[in-house]
Design a protein around this motif. Structure first.
Motif, PDB file in Angstrom:
ATOM      1  N   GLU A  51      -0.417 -23.318 -36.772  1.00 34.23           N
ATOM      2  CA  GLU A  51       0.503 -22.994 -36.351  1.00 34.23           C
ATOM      3  C   GLU A  51       1.697 -24.447 -36.764  1.00 34.23           C
ATOM      4  O   GLU A  51       2.251 -24.346 -36.910  1.00 34.23           O
ATOM      5  CB  GLU A  51       0.222 -23.453 -35.361  1.00 34.23           C
ATOM      6  CG  GLU A  51      -0.902 -22.987 -34.002  1.00 34.23           C
ATOM      7  CD  GLU A  51      -1.301 -23.459 -32.691  1.00 34.23           C
ATOM      8  OE1 GLU A  51      -0.238 -23.817 -31.784  1.00 34.23           O
ATOM      9  OE2 GLU A  51      -2.298 -22.589 -32.449  1.00 34.23           O
ATOM     10  N   GLU A  52       1.133 -25.153 -37.335  1.00 33.73           N
ATOM     11  CA  GLU A  52       1.861 -26.445 -37.751  1.00 33.73           C
ATOM     12  C   GLU A  52       2.977 -26.264 -38.945  1.00 33.73           C
ATOM     13  O   GLU A  52       3.409 -26.112 -39.314  1.00 33.73           O
ATOM     14  CB  GLU A  52       1.061 -27.555 -38.210  1.00 33.73           C
ATOM     15  CG  GLU A  52       1.053 -28.467 -36.584  1.00 33.73           C
ATOM     16  CD  GLU A  52       1.684 -29.004 -35.778  1.00 33.73           C
ATOM     17  OE1 GLU A  52       3.091 -29.217 -36.791  1.00 33.73           O
ATOM     18  OE2 GLU A  52       1.800 -28.253 -34.969  1.00 33.73           O
ATOM     19  N   SER A  57       7.485 -23.833 -41.895  1.00 35.87           N
ATOM     20  CA  SER A  57       7.705 -24.059 -42.910  1.00 35.87           C
ATOM     21  C   SER A  57       9.435 -22.828 -42.883  1.00 35.87           C
ATOM     22  O   SER A  57      10.327 -22.402 -43.502  1.00 35.87           O
ATOM     23  CB  SER A  57       7.295 -22.780 -43.461  1.00 35.87           C
ATOM     24  OG  SER A  57       6.679 -22.279 -42.517  1.00 35.87           O
ATOM     25  N   GLY A  58       9.557 -22.631 -40.993  1.00 31.57           N
ATOM     26  CA  GLY A  58      10.432 -21.960 -40.555  1.00 31.57           C
ATOM     27  C   GLY A  58      10.831 -20.529 -40.247  1.00 31.57           C
ATOM     28  O   GLY A  58      11.228 -19.701 -40.592  1.00 31.57           O
TER      29      GLY A  58
END
Length: 61
Positions: A51-52, A57-58
């Motif tokens: 998730e992070e 990364s966008g």
């Protein structure tokens, strides 16, 4: 020696609190695994690593 004053003057370290919560999540997961070791994938899942990475990364993938 300096002693913190008694009362509502405690400063919350949000990063430290988040780390403590993650450690607690790992302890719970390890306890649930009984005598098995947690796999790296399981640890990543508990720590929400994917998730992070996605958030960082966008790309939304």
């Amino acid at each position: 020696m300096h002693v913190a004053p008694v009362g509502g003057t405690a400063v919350q370290d949000h990063v430290a609190l988040a780390e403590i919560e993650l450690c607690g999540d790992l302890i719970i997961a390890a306890s649930a695994a009984h005598e098995e070791r947690l796999s790296l994938e399981s640890i990543d899942e508990v720590l929400k690593v994917a998730e992070e990475r996605t958030r960082g990364s966008g790309t939304g993938e």
